[in-house]
Design a protein around this motif. Structure first.
Motif, PDB file in Angstrom:
ATOM      1  N   ARG A 143       0.799  -1.216   0.000  1.00 31.76           N
ATOM      2  CA  ARG A 143       0.000   0.000   0.000  1.00 31.76           C
ATOM      3  C   ARG A 143       0.836   1.272   0.000  1.00 31.76           C
ATOM      4  O   ARG A 143       0.467   2.252  -0.639  1.00 31.76           O
ATOM      5  N   ILE A 144       1.956   1.286   0.739  1.00 26.73           N
ATOM      6  CA  ILE A 144       2.707   2.541   0.881  1.00 26.73           C
ATOM      7  C   ILE A 144       4.140   2.452   0.375  1.00 26.73           C
ATOM      8  O   ILE A 144       4.874   3.437   0.427  1.00 26.73           O
ATOM      9  N   ASP A 160      -2.280   7.140   2.824  1.00 25.56           N
ATOM     10  CA  ASP A 160      -2.882   5.824   3.023  1.00 25.56           C
ATOM     11  C   ASP A 160      -2.751   5.460   4.501  1.00 25.56           C
ATOM     12  O   ASP A 160      -1.752   4.877   4.929  1.00 25.56           O
ATOM     13  N   SER A 177      -3.550  12.017  -0.493  1.00 22.59           N
ATOM     14  CA  SER A 177      -3.147  10.678  -0.923  1.00 22.59           C
ATOM     15  C   SER A 177      -2.600   9.837   0.221  1.00 22.59           C
ATOM     16  O   SER A 177      -2.039   8.765  -0.004  1.00 22.59           O
TER      17      SER A 177
END
Length: 321
Positions: A132-133, A181, A179
């Motif tokens: 995810r990151i 997450d 943005s």
């Protein structure tokens, strides 16, 4: 990370994927220097150099393995890749630790079971965060686990300042934005909590089970926990040859290689040097993520990573010998 039980704990942490991973479980202690130290021989210098080269190779292998494993996410997902990594870690640790499972008592099994649960959760949360990151930020957040253990064991004001520095880095990473997450950040912090718990549990296991038998038993139990998930993924989403190769490569590069490298390095490199080198793993992760995966970071992310790395470096450099 220096006596037999500490070596097994350190190696197990690295085998767990800690980009790897891994740092010492507490402020890196050093043995008191002798009153009249003997000059180092050329052989000692050569062995130390070999240890440093091994550390560098191990760190790169660990991060490259994590990056390669992420290439299999579109097919296997983080769960599938972690399952394969757990299988590889179990094979490696069983081969080296050779645990005699029949002799373990109920009092010995409960910390092993907890270690297995934390082992699997740590890797799953880390790989989910990477998905995810990105690799660099995920490893930086996970690194807070051992760093927190190290700083919590100290009562020095300087270490309190180091904790503030690391916290500032985390706040910078998690600053609100369109943005941001937060789930990915939360998974990275969960990996940090698991890594800290893993260190503490390894101490417990090391006290009640000799050698590397405890981490090996935990790795085997963790692999069994992921067996149902692995079977479901194979049946519902048959892996491609490429995805399978990526996952196995991740297990080898981030489990087998770091574990064997630890066995070599920890006998040849001073504890402080080992801890200092492990401090740069978040930087290695960010660089590998950029080169291999194209995950570029802005200056604020680099500043945050630098703050976390600097906090650990200052703490180790100023610790009493």
């Amino acid at each position: 990370m220096h006596a037999a039980s500490e070596r097994s704990a350190a190696s197990a942490r690295r085998s767990a994927g800690v980009p790897s991973f891994s740092v010492p479980s507490s402020p890196v202690p050093s043995s008191p220097a002798p009153s009249s130290p003997e000059p180092s021989s050329p052989e000692d210098g050569g062995m130390r150099l070999a240890g440093v080269v091994t550390m560098a190779s191990s760190g790169l292998s660990n991060q490259i393995g994590a990056a390669i494993g992420s290439l299999a996410f579109p097919v296997l997902g983080p769960v599938g890749v972690v399952a394969v990594r757990q299988y590889v870690a179990a094979i490696v640790l069983f081969a080296v630790g050779r645990p005699n499972l029949r002799t373990l008592t109920r009092q010995q099994w409960w910390p092993v079971a907890l270690l297995a649960l934390v082992f699997g959760t740590m890797n799953l949360s880390l790989y989910s965060a990477i998905d995810r990151i990105g690799l660099g930020l995920a490893v930086t957040l996970e690194f807070l686990g051992p760093l927190s253990i190290a700083l919590a064991a100290s009562r020095r004001r300087l270490d309190a300042c180091c904790a503030v520095m690391a916290a500032a880095g985390v706040v910078t990473l998690m600053r609100p934005g369109p943005s941001t997450d937060y789930l990915g950040m939360g998974l990275g912090l969960l990996a940090a909590v698991c890594w800290a718990s893993y260190i503490l549990l390894n101490r417990t296991v090391g006290r009640c089970i000799p050698g590397a038998q405890g981490p090996a038993a935990a790795a085997g139990l963790s692999a069994l926990m992921f067996l149902p998930a692995g079977l479901v993924i194979v049946v519902e989403h048959p892996p491609t040859a490429g995805a399978a190769v990526y996952a196995v490569a991740a297990g080898v590069l981030s489990s087998a290689v770091p574990y064997l490298a630890d066995l070599f390095t920890l006998r040849r490199v001073p504890a402080r040097s080992f801890g200092l080198f492990m401090s740069v793993n978040p930087v290695l992760a960010a660089v590998v993520g950029w080169v291999v995966l194209g995950q570029s970071l802005g200056w604020t992310e680099w500043a945050a990573i630098g703050a976390v790395v600097a906090a650990n470096t200052v703490s180790i450099l100023t610790s009493r010998t």
